[in-house]
Design a protein around this motif. Structure first.
Motif, PDB file in Angstrom:
ATOM      1  N   SER A 173      31.081   8.514 -77.040  1.00  0.00           N
ATOM      2  CA  SER A 173      31.510   7.497 -77.717  1.00  0.00           C
ATOM      3  C   SER A 173      30.551   6.067 -77.728  1.00  0.00           C
ATOM      4  O   SER A 173      30.476   5.473 -78.809  1.00  0.00           O
ATOM      5  CB  SER A 173      32.534   7.051 -77.719  1.00  0.00           C
ATOM      6  OG  SER A 173      34.133   8.981 -77.950  1.00  0.00           O
ATOM      7  N   ALA A 174      30.326   5.943 -76.726  1.00  0.00           N
ATOM      8  CA  ALA A 174      29.575   4.662 -75.891  1.00  0.00           C
ATOM      9  C   ALA A 174      27.892   4.944 -76.638  1.00  0.00           C
ATOM     10  O   ALA A 174      28.190   3.597 -77.468  1.00  0.00           O
ATOM     11  CB  ALA A 174      29.329   4.642 -74.912  1.00  0.00           C
ATOM     12  N   LYS A 175      27.611   6.565 -77.143  1.00  0.00           N
ATOM     13  CA  LYS A 175      26.181   6.129 -77.399  1.00  0.00           C
ATOM     14  C   LYS A 175      26.579   5.597 -78.719  1.00  0.00           C
ATOM     15  O   LYS A 175      25.091   5.044 -79.665  1.00  0.00           O
ATOM     16  CB  LYS A 175      25.697   7.274 -77.139  1.00  0.00           C
ATOM     17  CG  LYS A 175      24.071   7.956 -77.698  1.00  0.00           C
ATOM     18  CD  LYS A 175      23.682   8.457 -76.762  1.00  0.00           C
ATOM     19  CE  LYS A 175      23.778   9.821 -77.628  1.00  0.00           C
ATOM     20  NZ  LYS A 175      23.093  10.479 -76.791  1.00  0.00           N
ATOM     21  N   ALA A 176      27.882   6.470 -79.950  1.00  0.00           N
ATOM     22  CA  ALA A 176      27.963   6.066 -81.676  1.00  0.00           C
ATOM     23  C   ALA A 176      27.507   4.793 -81.842  1.00  0.00           C
ATOM     24  O   ALA A 176      27.355   4.209 -82.448  1.00  0.00           O
ATOM     25  CB  ALA A 176      28.928   7.045 -82.047  1.00  0.00           C
ATOM     26  N   VAL A 177      28.973   3.854 -80.748  1.00  0.00           N
ATOM     27  CA  VAL A 177      28.834   2.541 -80.976  1.00  0.00           C
ATOM     28  C   VAL A 177      27.306   1.571 -80.719  1.00  0.00           C
ATOM     29  O   VAL A 177      27.411   1.079 -81.314  1.00  0.00           O
ATOM     30  CB  VAL A 177      30.073   1.796 -80.246  1.00  0.00           C
ATOM     31  CG1 VAL A 177      30.285   0.764 -79.917  1.00  0.00           C
ATOM     32  CG2 VAL A 177      31.931   2.609 -80.436  1.00  0.00           C
ATOM     33  N   ALA A 178      27.157   1.950 -79.248  1.00  0.00           N
ATOM     34  CA  ALA A 178      25.418   0.957 -79.724  1.00  0.00           C
ATOM     35  C   ALA A 178      25.077   1.559 -80.482  1.00  0.00           C
ATOM     36  O   ALA A 178      24.210   0.844 -80.757  1.00  0.00           O
ATOM     37  CB  ALA A 178      25.082   1.671 -78.149  1.00  0.00           C
ATOM     38  N   LYS A 179      24.428   2.433 -80.952  1.00  0.00           N
ATOM     39  CA  LYS A 179      23.866   2.822 -82.362  1.00  0.00           C
ATOM     40  C   LYS A 179      23.758   2.178 -83.275  1.00  0.00           C
ATOM     41  O   LYS A 179      23.468   1.579 -84.196  1.00  0.00           O
ATOM     42  CB  LYS A 179      23.784   3.733 -82.357  1.00  0.00           C
ATOM     43  CG  LYS A 179      22.516   4.952 -83.405  1.00  0.00           C
ATOM     44  CD  LYS A 179      22.564   6.336 -83.502  1.00  0.00           C
ATOM     45  CE  LYS A 179      21.518   6.348 -84.871  1.00  0.00           C
ATOM     46  NZ  LYS A 179      21.736   8.049 -85.035  1.00  0.00           N
ATOM     47  N   SER A 180      25.602   2.200 -83.638  1.00  0.00           N
ATOM     48  CA  SER A 180      26.028   1.435 -84.466  1.00  0.00           C
ATOM     49  C   SER A 180      25.836   0.355 -84.782  1.00  0.00           C
ATOM     50  O   SER A 180      25.772  -0.269 -86.079  1.00  0.00           O
ATOM     51  CB  SER A 180      27.634   2.018 -85.309  1.00  0.00           C
ATOM     52  OG  SER A 180      28.319   1.018 -83.908  1.00  0.00           O
ATOM     53  N   GLU A 181      25.514  -0.763 -83.567  1.00  0.00           N
ATOM     54  CA  GLU A 181      25.527  -1.732 -83.522  1.00  0.00           C
ATOM     55  C   GLU A 181      23.797  -2.173 -82.631  1.00  0.00           C
ATOM     56  O   GLU A 181      23.466  -2.967 -82.708  1.00  0.00           O
ATOM     57  CB  GLU A 181      26.377  -2.619 -81.981  1.00  0.00           C
ATOM     58  CG  GLU A 181      27.117  -2.783 -82.490  1.00  0.00           C
ATOM     59  CD  GLU A 181      28.381  -2.831 -80.835  1.00  0.00           C
ATOM     60  OE1 GLU A 181      28.179  -3.121 -79.644  1.00  0.00           O
ATOM     61  OE2 GLU A 181      29.592  -3.477 -81.543  1.00  0.00           O
ATOM     62  N   VAL A 215      29.202  10.170 -66.047  1.00  0.00           N
ATOM     63  CA  VAL A 215      30.336   9.904 -66.801  1.00  0.00           C
ATOM     64  C   VAL A 215      30.591  11.177 -67.513  1.00  0.00           C
ATOM     65  O   VAL A 215      29.781  12.005 -68.447  1.00  0.00           O
ATOM     66  CB  VAL A 215      29.432   9.255 -67.308  1.00  0.00           C
ATOM     67  CG1 VAL A 215      30.366   8.112 -69.017  1.00  0.00           C
ATOM     68  CG2 VAL A 215      29.026   8.122 -67.070  1.00  0.00           C
ATOM     69  N   PRO A 216      32.194  11.107 -68.639  1.00  0.00           N
ATOM     70  CA  PRO A 216      32.638  12.329 -68.685  1.00  0.00           C
ATOM     71  C   PRO A 216      31.765  12.029 -70.265  1.00  0.00           C
ATOM     72  O   PRO A 216      31.290  11.522 -70.812  1.00  0.00           O
ATOM     73  CB  PRO A 216      34.004  11.252 -69.247  1.00  0.00           C
ATOM     74  CG  PRO A 216      34.506  11.063 -67.127  1.00  0.00           C
ATOM     75  CD  PRO A 216      33.260   9.915 -67.595  1.00  0.00           C
ATOM     76  N   ASN A 217      31.626  13.139 -70.307  1.00  0.00           N
ATOM     77  CA  ASN A 217      30.643  13.702 -72.089  1.00  0.00           C
ATOM     78  C   ASN A 217      31.269  13.106 -73.273  1.00  0.00           C
ATOM     79  O   ASN A 217      30.042  12.402 -73.876  1.00  0.00           O
ATOM     80  CB  ASN A 217      30.905  15.332 -72.215  1.00  0.00           C
ATOM     81  CG  ASN A 217      29.716  15.889 -71.459  1.00  0.00           C
ATOM     82  OD1 ASN A 217      28.755  15.237 -71.282  1.00  0.00           O
ATOM     83  ND2 ASN A 217      30.154  16.293 -71.325  1.00  0.00           N
ATOM     84  N   HIS A 228      21.874  -0.459 -80.646  1.00  0.00           N
ATOM     85  CA  HIS A 228      21.385  -1.075 -79.365  1.00  0.00           C
ATOM     86  C   HIS A 228      21.057   0.114 -79.007  1.00  0.00           C
ATOM     87  O   HIS A 228      21.407   1.141 -79.542  1.00  0.00           O
ATOM     88  CB  HIS A 228      22.263  -1.694 -78.467  1.00  0.00           C
ATOM     89  CG  HIS A 228      22.463  -3.037 -79.249  1.00  0.00           C
ATOM     90  ND1 HIS A 228      21.573  -4.127 -79.002  1.00  0.00           N
ATOM     91  CD2 HIS A 228      23.778  -3.469 -79.814  1.00  0.00           C
ATOM     92  CE1 HIS A 228      22.522  -5.087 -79.285  1.00  0.00           C
ATOM     93  NE2 HIS A 228      23.512  -4.856 -79.938  1.00  0.00           N
ATOM     94  N   SER A 229      20.330   0.158 -78.099  1.00  0.00           N
ATOM     95  CA  SER A 229      20.489   2.455 -76.611  1.00  0.00           C
ATOM     96  C   SER A 229      21.920   1.479 -76.007  1.00  0.00           C
ATOM     97  O   SER A 229      22.137   0.973 -75.546  1.00  0.00           O
ATOM     98  CB  SER A 229      19.232   1.890 -76.648  1.00  0.00           C
ATOM     99  OG  SER A 229      18.667   0.907 -75.149  1.00  0.00           O
ATOM    100  N   LEU A 230      21.888   2.971 -75.418  1.00  0.00           N
ATOM    101  CA  LEU A 230      22.792   2.868 -74.123  1.00  0.00           C
ATOM    102  C   LEU A 230      22.591   2.506 -73.271  1.00  0.00           C
ATOM    103  O   LEU A 230      23.134   1.502 -72.494  1.00  0.00           O
ATOM    104  CB  LEU A 230      23.527   4.192 -74.269  1.00  0.00           C
ATOM    105  CG  LEU A 230      24.449   4.567 -73.251  1.00  0.00           C
ATOM    106  CD1 LEU A 230      26.093   3.580 -73.738  1.00  0.00           C
ATOM    107  CD2 LEU A 230      25.436   6.249 -73.591  1.00  0.00           C
ATOM    108  N   SER A 231      21.233   2.169 -73.643  1.00  0.00           N
ATOM    109  CA  SER A 231      20.388   1.893 -71.833  1.00  0.00           C
ATOM    110  C   SER A 231      20.652   0.456 -71.800  1.00  0.00           C
ATOM    111  O   SER A 231      21.074   0.192 -70.964  1.00  0.00           O
ATOM    112  CB  SER A 231      18.837   2.260 -71.814  1.00  0.00           C
ATOM    113  OG  SER A 231      18.828   3.894 -71.553  1.00  0.00           O
ATOM    114  N   GLU A 232      20.356  -0.515 -72.235  1.00  0.00           N
ATOM    115  CA  GLU A 232      20.725  -1.086 -73.102  1.00  0.00           C
ATOM    116  C   GLU A 232      21.820  -1.682 -72.813  1.00  0.00           C
ATOM    117  O   GLU A 232      22.144  -3.226 -72.329  1.00  0.00           O
ATOM    118  CB  GLU A 232      20.200  -2.183 -74.767  1.00  0.00           C
ATOM    119  CG  GLU A 232      20.436  -3.426 -74.696  1.00  0.00           C
ATOM    120  CD  GLU A 232      19.565  -4.054 -76.270  1.00  0.00           C
ATOM    121  OE1 GLU A 232      19.672  -5.368 -76.171  1.00  0.00           O
ATOM    122  OE2 GLU A 232      19.378  -3.150 -77.105  1.00  0.00           O
ATOM    123  N   VAL A 233      22.811  -1.262 -73.179  1.00  0.00           N
ATOM    124  CA  VAL A 233      23.861  -1.785 -73.128  1.00  0.00           C
ATOM    125  C   VAL A 233      24.252  -1.666 -71.749  1.00  0.00           C
ATOM    126  O   VAL A 233      25.072  -2.665 -71.344  1.00  0.00           O
ATOM    127  CB  VAL A 233      25.130  -0.994 -74.224  1.00  0.00           C
ATOM    128  CG1 VAL A 233      26.908  -1.008 -73.884  1.00  0.00           C
ATOM    129  CG2 VAL A 233      24.944  -1.075 -75.742  1.00  0.00           C
TER     130      VAL A 233
END
Length: 57
Positions: free
Chosen positions: A21-29, A14-16, A31-36
């Motif tokens: 970005s996905a990790k930041a959105v998941a955290k703000s909601e 996955v591009p860095n 969730h962990s990125l793994s869960e998403v």
């Protein structure tokens, strides 16, 4: 084995910038990125219309 994860680890490319970005959105909601990723993969599999059918990406 102590602290053994319930699921095996997988590797994907996955591009860095997308990953961060996905990790930041998941955290703000809350969730962990793994869960998403698990939820998105499950939704992808469930949308499949029938064996051999294709989902447009």
């Amino acid at each position: 084995m102590p602290n053994k994860p319930a699921t095996p680890s997988k590797n994907v490319r996955v591009p860095n910038d997308l990953w961060e970005s996905a990790k930041a959105v998941a955290k703000s909601e809350g969730h962990s990125l793994s869960e998403v990723i698990r939820k998105m993969l499950a939704a992808y599999v469930e949308k499949r219309p029938e064996p051999g059918g294709k989902i447009g990406l």
